[in-house]
Design an enzyme around this catalytic site. Structure first.
Site, PDB file in Angstrom:
ATOM      1  N   SER A 265     -26.768  -8.243 -24.445  1.00  0.00           N
ATOM      2  CA  SER A 265     -27.275  -9.112 -25.507  1.00  0.00           C
ATOM      3  C   SER A 265     -28.235 -10.154 -24.924  1.00  0.00           C
ATOM      4  CB  SER A 265     -26.104  -9.757 -26.246  1.00  0.00           C
ATOM      5  OG  SER A 265     -26.533 -10.504 -27.353  1.00  0.00           O
TER       6      SER A 265
ATOM      7  N   HIS B  54     -26.158  -9.434 -33.887  1.00  0.00           N
ATOM      8  CA  HIS B  54     -26.330  -7.978 -33.835  1.00  0.00           C
ATOM      9  C   HIS B  54     -25.895  -7.309 -35.131  1.00  0.00           C
ATOM     10  CE1 HIS B  54     -27.388  -8.398 -29.664  1.00  0.00           C
ATOM     11  NE2 HIS B  54     -26.283  -9.100 -29.471  1.00  0.00           N
TER      12      HIS B  54
END
Length: 325
Positions: free
Chosen positions: A90, A208
């Site tokens: 991430s 996300h």
């Protein structure tokens, strides 16, 4: 000996992180000071003095984690360790972009600051729309189900747009993003499906997932004037699980990060691609390091099918650095 460097993402932050490293290694402290000058933020205060609730904010944690990772990278380089392969979880992909030569240090810190501000603004807006801090969206880890089982369990909620499988962390752990109500309903569905634990995470929002669409559009505007260079080290993507070979591709994927799931250790995805790209006997020829605060990635590695043959060592303290020759 060749090295794979894995950089952790948001959630790895902890009050006091890297203080011992910066006290012992001047090159690490120099990175922190340089990041503070570029960003105009007192990042060392975020790292060492912020309480957990404040440090969890995207506009603090993203700068703190990225700076910590790059400080550790600098110390490793001073010891003669440079990555052959880079990947980040991430947010950690920005440290990987820097390590792979796609972005300069200054570009990385500048972009991460803007990314954190944009994401925190989106999180604050979502929380306000949900009824305030007590009903804000977020993320939760599902332990004991495969990613495929979690995706199936929350499918009705994804269709309603309130909860989504977001991080495919390991064969035993998947993270869900959702609204407050979506996470509540997801807990019931995952429990019914047989999960062992359901843990709310200390993050600022539903990352996300499609809930971050508006933030992704805003960040794309920030990236429009930035030049992402082609990587000089091998670099792998969360979004596709595959190798990134072009700077323009890396830029496009940086936007997709906001709404697409992290394909970390699901079958044939990022970690599998990295191992396959190393060599058939990586146990003897490769070292794998988690470079950043915390031990999240090395913990996920232990849950993977690769842990039997090769370990992932967390490098997050002066002691762990001292142990590296």
């Amino acid at each position: 000996m060749k090295s794979v460097f894995l950089f952790p993402g948001q959630g790895a932050q902890k009050k006091g992180m890297l203080k011992d490293v910066c006290d012992k290694y001047p090159e690490a402290m120099a990175v922190v000071k340089a990041a503070e000058e570029i960003s105009g933020e007192k990042i060392s205060d975020f790292m060492w003095n912020c309480e957990e609730s404040e440090l969890a904010r995207s506009d603090r944690s993203q700068l703190a984690i990225t700076t910590s990772s790059l400080a550790l990278l600098k110390v490793l380089e001073s010891k003669g360790y440079e990555p052959e392969i880079c990947a980040g979880f991430s947010l950690g992909e920005f440290a990987a972009l820097c390590a792979a030569g796609v972005l300069t240090f200054e570009e990385t810190i500048t972009l991460v600051k803007q990314r954190g501000i944009i994401m925190q603004k989106a999180c604050d807006k979502l929380a306000q729309a949900s009824g305030g801090e007590d009903a804000k969206p977020g993320m939760a880890a599902v332990i004991g189900l495969t990613p495929e089982q979690v995706i199936e369990a929350v499918k009705p909620l994804a269709e309603k747009g309130i909860a989504f499988a977001a991080n495919m962390n390991s064969p035993k752990q998947t993270v869900i993003s959702g609204t407050f109500q979506g996470l509540k309903e997801a807990e019931a569905l995952c429990t019914a499906a047989g999960c062992r634990r359901y843990i709310k995470l200390k993050v600022a929002g539903p990352f996300h997932s499609p809930l971050m669409q508006e933030a992704g559009v805003e960040f794309e505007k920030v990236l429009a004037t930035m030049n992402f260079k082609d990587p000089v080290k091998r670099l792998f993507s969360n979004v596709t699980g595959k190798e990134i070979t072009k700077g323009e591709e890396a830029k496009q994927l940086a936007v997709k990060h906001f709404t697409n799931p992290v394909l970390w250790t699901s079958e044939e995805k990022e970690i599998a691609q990295i191992i396959d790209s190393a060599n058939a006997d990586c146990k003897n020829n490769w070292s794998i390091f988690e470079v950043g605060p915390g031990t999240v990635l090395s913990g996920l590695w232990r849950d993977s099918t690769y842990a039997e043959n090769i370990s992932c060592a967390a490098v997050n303290s002066a002691e762990s650095l001292d142990a590296i020759n």
